[in-house]
Design a protein around this motif. Structure first.
Motif, short mmCIF file in Angstrom:
data_model
loop_
_atom_site.label_atom_id
_atom_site.label_comp_id
_atom_site.label_asym_id
_atom_site.label_seq_id
_atom_site.Cartn_x
_atom_site.Cartn_y
_atom_site.Cartn_z
N ILE A 20 12.20 -0.04 7.07
CA ILE A 20 11.80 0.54 8.45
C ILE A 20 11.94 -0.68 9.21
CG2 ILE A 20 9.72 1.27 8.01
CD1 ILE A 20 7.93 -1.13 7.86
N ARG A 43 9.99 5.76 -6.67
CA ARG A 43 10.82 6.98 -5.76
C ARG A 43 10.98 7.01 -3.78
NH1 ARG A 43 8.04 9.54 -9.59
NH2 ARG A 43 9.04 10.18 -11.96
N GLN A 56 -8.64 -3.27 3.64
CA GLN A 56 -8.23 -2.46 4.56
C GLN A 56 -7.77 -1.34 5.26
OE1 GLN A 56 -3.31 -3.00 4.03
NE2 GLN A 56 -3.54 -5.36 3.80
N LYS A 69 -1.07 10.97 -8.26
CA LYS A 69 0.24 9.84 -8.21
C LYS A 69 0.73 9.36 -6.77
CE LYS A 69 2.76 10.85 -12.39
NZ LYS A 69 3.55 11.50 -12.96
N ARG A 84 3.67 4.30 12.59
CA ARG A 84 4.49 5.06 11.71
C ARG A 84 5.53 5.80 12.12
NH1 ARG A 84 1.87 5.40 5.31
NH2 ARG A 84 3.98 4.72 5.38
N PRO A 85 6.38 5.91 11.60
CA PRO A 85 7.44 6.83 11.99
C PRO A 85 7.37 7.58 12.45
CG PRO A 85 8.88 5.62 9.60
CD PRO A 85 7.05 5.24 10.12
N LYS A 91 0.92 -1.14 0.12
CA LYS A 91 -0.13 -0.10 -0.07
C LYS A 91 0.72 1.35 -0.17
CE LYS A 91 -3.77 2.10 2.70
NZ LYS A 91 -4.17 2.58 3.58
N TRP A 92 2.14 1.43 0.56
CA TRP A 92 2.40 2.38 1.29
C TRP A 92 3.49 2.85 -0.05
CZ3 TRP A 92 4.50 0.67 6.84
CH2 TRP A 92 2.71 0.61 7.24
N ARG A 111 4.72 3.19 -4.10
CA ARG A 111 3.20 3.53 -4.75
C ARG A 111 4.11 3.87 -6.14
NH1 ARG A 111 -2.33 3.33 -4.52
NH2 ARG A 111 -1.70 2.33 -2.77
N PHE A 141 12.63 1.62 0.35
CA PHE A 141 11.27 1.74 2.09
C PHE A 141 12.45 1.27 2.76
CE2 PHE A 141 8.16 0.71 4.30
CZ PHE A 141 7.41 2.06 4.46
N LYS A 165 5.33 -3.03 -14.42
CA LYS A 165 5.52 -3.45 -14.02
C LYS A 165 7.29 -4.43 -13.05
CE LYS A 165 2.25 -6.31 -11.76
NZ LYS A 165 0.41 -6.52 -11.41
#
Lengths: 739, 739
Positions: A358, A352, B136, B77, B264-265, A346-347, A349, A356, A485
């Motif tokens: 965490i 750029r 979700q 986007k 989240r962060p 989801k996060w 996208r 990612f 993709k």
């Protein structure tokens, strides 16, 4: 006395209620005994004679009446009680003093009501072996079983009061032993007859206590201090030593839920130091801390099949809240790949958003059914888990190694421990991952390796499963949406409180913990010394003030310091107290030290003694701590280096393994061969002559394909053969027995 | 079209297997619908005509055929998709464009397979309302229900494809509504006929995109930026605003286990700052960090009756591990009093061990069945819990206040929030404790108070239950053992991630989060501005370099800074991006700024704009951040002060409450009176005229007896009466509606 009766079991009408209540107790005991013990009720009895009478009118079984005694040896005021539980035939003469001598315990007396209630949860009329189930720390209890009981036929019934004076439970000798096994408690077999027959050893006339001289204190610790010592040697009984060093140093406490342990401040502080170091490093890299819920729905947990197969048998399930059954069971995370990745999809996208990254600091639950072991194998443990996504495999690769380097630094720089970095074999790879890198540690005493932390590249397996995609920025503009993709490349990496166990096992000695300065809760302890009966109040005050002053100066300089100014303890007691807790540096301050404007420093790791001028206190102590840290690492690294042996012929494999070594061998890198090596090394060990408890017969596992391959006499492709089969060797692999 | 058939339900032999499989789905849906929906199988159908035919041969029910459409409006986007789910009668003409206009959504088109699969877990032939269960984050979905459906009789059956094209499920209109309620999703009632009849509004001719001027950007954000805005106002729909601000700022994510949320962060960082501050303070006090297992045995949990009564209904139970049932259920800690205190009794041996103080940072679980709310009421939350033991009540008292002061500092100094310190009433006291002190926060928008952190004195209740004793050092030497025994005085104190919710609710505005600088993940963001089509590459590079340079300088000075150098976004987009995330200070760097050797700073909290010279950058920005922190606190404190109203007559009580005030009233301090006040204030509110959603009818609770009692016009003992009864007032009490 062997009561025997043919009378039938008769139960009074008004005993019925009591029996019902007792049934509940019986059921609660059931799983512990793994048997249904036969229980009868009778009038309350408080001596063996009335008991035997009550029983004889109540049952037709043949049985032996027993007695259970709880004794308390004298221990230091500040030390926990170490009670002795004696289970004997009623007819056996049990001499507490003689028993105390045999067990090297001082002044064994009958325990008072407080101890019975507080430690065993019973009163004097309801003492039985089953009271051991109520004890929080069984390691403190000495369990003695009368040899006359053990000599009986295994099926002989023994009569015990289970929980009240008006109940009797019958268990066989065998069932009693099973019970001890079920609570994981070994017993001491004592022949009381032989004991009574032996001449009592001459007791030393007790000398009046004298203020000991400072210089001799370390060599001749007080009796009290002896009591708080480990009571076993690292090389002689390593499992017991490990348990003792953890509990007596107050690093860890056993807990009443099996496989769970309490991390006391001494242990938790190590984790804090690791957290501070590692979190700062990954923040600098651009990783952000987050917190996901500990609960996972079944649907999400099961999404990646290979992965969940690896974890499913150990997943703990919540099925109830309050009195309500949940609509569907909810799992407690064993790790968070499947918890997090639906949200990655989801996060993330756009390309750029990559990389990612965490990380979370949390506890996870893996309900292992194997024997738990503090820090190394626990049902709940603390860890960090990093989860990242990258545009390319190359970017993921770089991070895998960066993180592995940080894990290495945690070991080498913080814990003063060496590790070997490398890649896991296919068999040992993370379930669902692409490749796994590891830092492998080593426990010299057992000769076993231990996986110290792992940094996994997950490839695109999870991103395909959880549909984590971005538009490929390098795809031609006219490509179809599908062709554009790109599934992200993922990593996950974790380091846990297992680190602490490796540290304790490697550095600890027969006196207790040895803490590397960088993770010590207290780095220097300052002890006033050299006070005698002739010392005036003014002199003594001066010493005490000087100690506090030294502590304050060191604290101000950022060194964790404490002055032990307790007045009612001897220096010797204090030395032992802090030695068992592993404080890296002890500073003694006595009249002669003050005369010379110095403190006397004693290293915990080597025992080396040296003076540090008060003029140079802060710098001197800081340097000493740095030296300790460095030399502890060097010593451990040397030991590990010596223990990694290159072997090229199979005949040498198992013998070298049995010498507590790790083996660096040419290997073909095939899972079949790995299985074969494990089986063959286990078998041969079983047949070996030198087999004993401390040279386990477990087979050797592959540990890692070390990044650092030997350059001398290297693998010659197509020429060098695998150590265990006829295939060509691909590289050197590290094998060994492992935790 | 109202298909109707009298034929009996016929199922083919080979459909039997399919039905079995479907039964599982049906059961899994059961709890969500709270009904047993009637389902039939038939050949796979992919248009309404064949479907109607298949149904007519398969059932004898009377029903309405429906359609479920999923549309996707155009969004930025980087913004998440905000799909529209339309549930309509098959016969209704649903115009996507007209619907889009009505909902102010851009370019509503049919969603592609990716969205269907990714967000709803369905394919195009199995779309139904029940796919909402797979989503979700339901807050992102617009749910539209055809007015023609809502106009039907509540018992009318509707036909839906449940999960596959060869199944049909029948639910009534009422059941459909219940389903929406069960997943907590409101729907929009749309009259498609009226919509079709309305004249389409004139569409503006789309102007070609032009590089906007830097000065106007903030005032006229781009359309893309609008899309990521909150879409509702804080004062108009506070619950929705709260949800939107949390998710759109990426502070928090909704999770698929109800009552659990992902921190989240941006959120976790607040907790890290609180941890760092508070842990350093308590370490200085001598408190040591520890970690106890999350699991508690039932036996231990139930030991203190009053205490467990308070928590039992919310305890989560683990009953299974892997496939095995546990021998007995194990609880997950809701708090750790009963977890820790059995060990206190073991560890505390002498009065010299006192004060004994430990703290742990962990998560706890309270399985609330009330509506969950992010941060404020969650089933798992992060907190610290301190547990200490003292020789005397005085020593415990002092610590209770010290800790409360630290909690106050967390609010005032870190979160820029005011609190009122005081003592809880007997009714609101911690279960099993002696007295409870609290810091009470205030949410101006709702006028409700919130308990912000509590520091409890537990007295000797737990020490008596868990037998935590020491020998009283002041007892006469000849006293009996029993007389010398002293039960320790205990405290416990906790602060949780609830803090973050209070911060968001108080400081946030219609543009999103407003972060106090001290807890912001990013304190300043630097945005290149003033670039136009005429800007040369060299000029643009210079600006970008300057931005990075400013960020580097600030980072070096210890300020958390980030240059937003994304090339494909307009400054306006970036302004909005960082505004919604609450970054305290934005620095704009344009050609004119560089000419003047300055940056232009914009405050998030006030919008104030000012120049900061590059010569004075670090000091200037630091000062600006300090000012923001201080003024945010002052603003919130002023608001709270204004909202605490002294009331002395009952007639004024409820009207003042309804004006979103907290009430400081003379009170008799009796639980009966407190119950009475709650009841009377709720009742009157219900009857009140001004009643609406945002003035809840809940009764007022006592919040605390403030340490700071009014000095002007004080209580006169024996004269001043309680505001709510005929008893004498003892002191001023703060009352209010509360979270």
């Amino acid at each position: 006395m062997t009561p025997y009766s043919n009378k039938k079991l008769v139960i009074n009408e008004d005993q019925h209620q009591k029996q019902l209540k007792h049934k509940q107790w019986q059921q609660s005991q059931h799983y512990k005994l793994s048997i249904s013990p036969k229980t009868v009720s009778h009038d309350a009895v408080n001596d063996s004679k009335t008991w035997t009478e009550a029983l004889s009118s109540n049952t037709n079984e043949q049985y032996q009446v027993t007695k259970t005694l709880i004794l308390k040896p004298k221990t230091a005021k500040t030390a926990p009680a170490t009670p002795v539980v004696v289970i004997a035939l009623e007819s056996t003469e049990t001499n507490a003093t003689a028993l105390g001598k045999k067990l090297s315990l001082k002044d064994c007396r009958f325990a008072n009501e407080d101890l019975l209630k507080g430690t065993f949860g019973v009163d004097k009329d309801s003492v039985s072996p089953f009271a051991l189930s109520n004890v929080q720390d069984l390691s403190l209890v000495h369990l003695v079983v009368d040899n006359a009981i053990l000599a009986l036929d295994a099926a002989t019934l023994l009569a015990f009061h289970p929980s009240a004076a008006d109940k009797t439970v019958f268990v066989t000798v065998d069932q009693l032993k099973s019970y001890f096994a079920s609570i994981n408690k070994e017993f001491i077999d004592v022949d009381f007859k032989a004991l009574a027959a032996a001449k009592p050893p001459a007791t030393d006339a007790k000398k009046p206590a004298k203020a000991p001289k400072a210089k001799k204190e370390a060599a001749a610790p007080s009796e009290e201090a002896n009591q708080m010592g480990l009571g076993c040697k690292k090389e002689e009984d390593f499992p017991k030593w490990y348990q003792q060093v953890l509990t007596k140093s107050e690093m860890l406490e056993y807990y009443d839920v099996s496989g769970c342990y309490i991390l006391r401040p001494l242990a938790y502080n190590v984790w804090k130091e690791i957290t501070n170091f590692f979190d700062a490093e990954i923040t600098e890299m651009g990783v952000e801390d987050t917190y996901f819920p500990m609960f996972v729905s079944n649907r999400v947990l099961e999404r990646e099949k290979d992965h969940i197969e690896g974890f499913a048998p150990e997943v703990a399930w919540v099925t109830k809240a309050g009195n309500s059954d949940l609509e569907e069971p909810i799992a407690i995370r064993p790790t968070s790949e499947t918890v997090m990745y639906p949200y990655f999809s989801k996060w993330i996208r756009s390309h750029r958003d990559l990389p990612f990254r965490i990380n979370q600091w949390c506890s996870v639950v893996r309900w292992e059914f194997k024997n738990p072991q503090p820090f190394l194998r626990t049902r709940e443990f603390l860890w960090q888990e990093g989860h990242t996504a990258h545009l390319t495999l190359e970017s993921a690769d770089v991070e895998v190694k960066q993180i592995l380097d940080l894990y290495e630094q945690v070991y080498t720089d913080l814990l003063a421990l060496p590790v070997v970095k490398g890649v896991k074999s296919e068999k040992e790879r993370f379930a669902g991952g692409y490749y796994t890198t590891t830092v492998e540690g080593f426990i010299p005493t057992t000769g076993r390796a231990i996986q110290g932390g792992t940094s996994h590249c997950l490839g695109q397996n999870f991103s395909k499963m959880f549909n984590i995609t971005v538009e490929d920025p390098s795809a031609p503009a006219n490509a179809t949406e599908e062709a554009k993709k790109l599934h992200v490349w993922q990593n996950s990496w974790g380091l846990s409180t297992r680190t602490i166990g490796v540290m304790v096992m490697t550095h600890g000695d027969d006196k207790g913990l040895v803490m590397p300065p960088r993770v010590a809760l207290i780095q220097t302890v300052i002890v006033p010394c050299g006070l005698t009966v002739k010392t005036t109040k003014a002199e003594s005050d001066k010493i005490f003030d000087a100690c506090q002053d030294v502590a304050n100066r060191l604290k101000k300089a950022g060194l964790k310091s404490k002055a032990d100014l307790r007045e009612n303890y001897t220096p010797g007691f204090k030395f032992n107290h802090w030695e068992i807790r592993g404080v890296p540096l002890r500073l003694e301050v006595g009249p002669k030290d003050l005369e010379k404007n110095q403190v006397t420093a004693v290293r915990r790791d080597t025992g080396a003694k040296f003076a540090v001028s008060l003029d140079n206190l802060e710098a001197g102590i800081k340097e000493a701590l740095d030296t300790i840290q460095r030399e502890m690492y060097e010593k451990a690294a040397k030991k590990m280096q010596e223990s990694i042996v290159r072997v090229s012929k199979w005949e040498d494999f198992v013998p070298t393994l049995n010498k507590k070594k790790l083996l660096l061998v040419p290997w073909c890198d095939r899972t079949e061969c790995e299985d074969d090596i494990k089986e063959r090394s286990a078998k041969v060990a079983n047949e070996g002559e030198e087999e004993d408890d401390r040279a386990p017969s477990m087979g050797a596992k592959s540990l890692c394909n070390p990044f650092n391959q030997p350059t001398e006499d290297p693998i010659v492709p197509g020429v060098t053969k695998c150590i265990a089969c006829e295939h060509d060797a691909k590289h050197f692999m590290l094998f060994g027995r492992s935790y």
